[in-house]
Write a protein that holds these residues in place. Structure first.
Motif, PDB file in Angstrom:
ATOM      1  N   GLU A 188      -1.971  -1.948  -8.824  1.00  0.00           N
ATOM      2  CA  GLU A 188      -2.166  -2.359  -7.433  1.00  0.00           C
ATOM      3  C   GLU A 188      -2.804  -3.743  -7.353  1.00  0.00           C
ATOM      4  N   THR A 189      -3.842  -3.954  -8.139  1.00  0.00           N
ATOM      5  CA  THR A 189      -4.526  -5.251  -8.127  1.00  0.00           C
ATOM      6  C   THR A 189      -3.559  -6.375  -8.485  1.00  0.00           C
ATOM      7  N   VAL A 248       1.835   1.934  -3.544  1.00  0.00           N
ATOM      8  CA  VAL A 248       0.720   2.473  -4.337  1.00  0.00           C
ATOM      9  C   VAL A 248       0.468   3.933  -3.988  1.00  0.00           C
ATOM     10  N   GLY A 274      -4.412  -0.716 -16.956  1.00  0.00           N
ATOM     11  CA  GLY A 274      -5.384  -0.301 -15.939  1.00  0.00           C
ATOM     12  C   GLY A 274      -4.935   0.797 -15.023  1.00  0.00           C
ATOM     13  N   LYS A 284       0.839  -1.206   0.000  1.00  0.00           N
ATOM     14  CA  LYS A 284       0.000   0.000   0.000  1.00  0.00           C
ATOM     15  C   LYS A 284       0.875   1.258   0.000  1.00  0.00           C
ATOM     16  N   ARG A 288       0.682   7.214  -6.454  1.00  0.00           N
ATOM     17  CA  ARG A 288      -0.399   8.195  -6.593  1.00  0.00           C
ATOM     18  C   ARG A 288       0.111   9.606  -6.308  1.00  0.00           C
ATOM     19  N   ILE A 307      -2.818   2.966 -12.193  1.00  0.00           N
ATOM     20  CA  ILE A 307      -2.309   2.613 -10.867  1.00  0.00           C
ATOM     21  C   ILE A 307      -3.205   1.573 -10.198  1.00  0.00           C
ATOM     22  N   ARG A 308      -4.525   1.670 -10.407  1.00  0.00           N
ATOM     23  CA  ARG A 308      -5.422   0.672  -9.814  1.00  0.00           C
ATOM     24  C   ARG A 308      -5.145  -0.720 -10.376  1.00  0.00           C
ATOM     25  N   GLY A 309      -4.940  -0.810 -11.679  1.00  0.00           N
ATOM     26  CA  GLY A 309      -4.615  -2.093 -12.284  1.00  0.00           C
ATOM     27  C   GLY A 309      -3.290  -2.630 -11.779  1.00  0.00           C
ATOM     28  N   LYS A 330     -17.658  -8.317  -6.251  1.00  0.00           N
ATOM     29  CA  LYS A 330     -17.627  -7.407  -7.402  1.00  0.00           C
ATOM     30  C   LYS A 330     -18.148  -8.091  -8.655  1.00  0.00           C
ATOM     31  N   TYR A 366      -0.119  -1.861 -15.368  1.00  0.00           N
ATOM     32  CA  TYR A 366      -0.204  -0.399 -15.302  1.00  0.00           C
ATOM     33  C   TYR A 366      -0.618   0.179 -16.650  1.00  0.00           C
TER      34      TYR A 366
END
Length: 271
Positions: free
Chosen positions: A117-118, A46, A111, A43, A50, A113-115, A155, A108
């Motif tokens: 991170e996942t 990430v 997707g 985290k 950001r 930064i979210r992609g 989800k 990356y």
């Protein structure tokens, strides 16, 4: 841990507590807890990316002040002027765990930064399936992987999607069962799985993701507290670290709650 005015400030306070905890450990105990510390630091990575995207260099310095990341990774996050450069540095470090150094850069590119991170969290947790861990640490990661997989299933059902590759190996819930539940698009399957892990049915799909996460995180907290009562040092330390994490998570929920009514907010907070 004091309240913060941003996700970065809240996480910085959390890292300060974890840095203190690390300082109380001898070398063998630090080695036992390294997988947990790395999980938390994902985290940090990430949030730094950001902050890089927002050109908030001071936030990166603040986040890394108490970070346990290796010096070379901290240097990369501080020095890279663009997110893509930071992603490349993280891909070089974590890619071997996932069998391909390109996987994080591809995530990356596709997707953001979210992609990234996942894929980072998925790949790291999946890499632990074959690791030799202390029993208390192994049980923690089994529970955490279950949590991630159930959130993924939520989800899928909430938004009518199906991605069999999204489920992580290493939990107590077998992936074929999760994939079947996803393919069936039947909310009752989620209820049964959550009840098996947390002892209660899942909140309605119309509720927020946070409501389900609260149920699952709270169940983890209760189980860790029960294990800590047995007095084994790693279990005691895990219980403390998780309570600090839960507090940080609750502060983040409050930060973003805005005008959320009290009844809804109660469902988002972990006791």
């Amino acid at each position: 841990m004091p309240a913060g005015d941003s996700d970065e400030a809240i996480w910085n306070a959390f890292l300060h507590e974890i840095e203190w905890l690390y300082g109380q450990m001898n070398r063998p105990l630090r080695a036992v807890f390294t997988p947990v510390f790395v999980l938390f630091e994902l985290k940090t990575i990430v949030l730094c990316l950001r902050s890089c995207a927002a050109q908030q260099r001071a936030e990166i310095d603040r986040l890394l002040r108490h970070s346990l990341l290796a010096g070379r990774l901290q240097a990369a996050l501080r020095q890279e002027a663009e997110v893509r450069g930071g992603v490349a540095a993280m891909a070089e470090a974590f890619g071997p765990l996932m069998g391909d150094v390109r996987t994080l850069e591809d995530a990356y590119a596709g997707g953001g930064i979210r992609g990234f991170e996942t894929r980072l969290v998925h790949g790291y947790l999946g890499s632990l399936a074959a690791a030799r861990l202390h029993p208390a640490i192994a049980a923690f990661f089994v529970a955490f992987i279950d949590l991630r997989n159930l959130m993924t299933l939520y989800k899928h059902l909430r938004w009518g999607i199906d991605d069999p590759a999204a489920f992580i190996a290493g939990g107590s819930l077998e992936r074929p069962r999760l994939r079947q539940a996803s393919a069936s698009q039947d909310p009752a399957s989620l209820d049964a799985l959550v009840r098996g892990v947390a002892g209660r049915a899942a909140p309605p799909l119309a509720a927020s993701e946070g409501a389900l996460e609260t149920v699952l995180l709270g169940s983890m907290a209760l189980n860790l507290h029960k294990s800590a009562a047995e007095g084994e040092p790693p279990a005691l330390i895990l219980d403390y670290a998780w309570r600090v994490y839960v507090h940080a998570r609750n502060l983040a929920v409050l930060l973003h709650a805005g005008g959320l009514e009290a009844g809804l907010l109660d469902r988002e907070l972990i006791a």
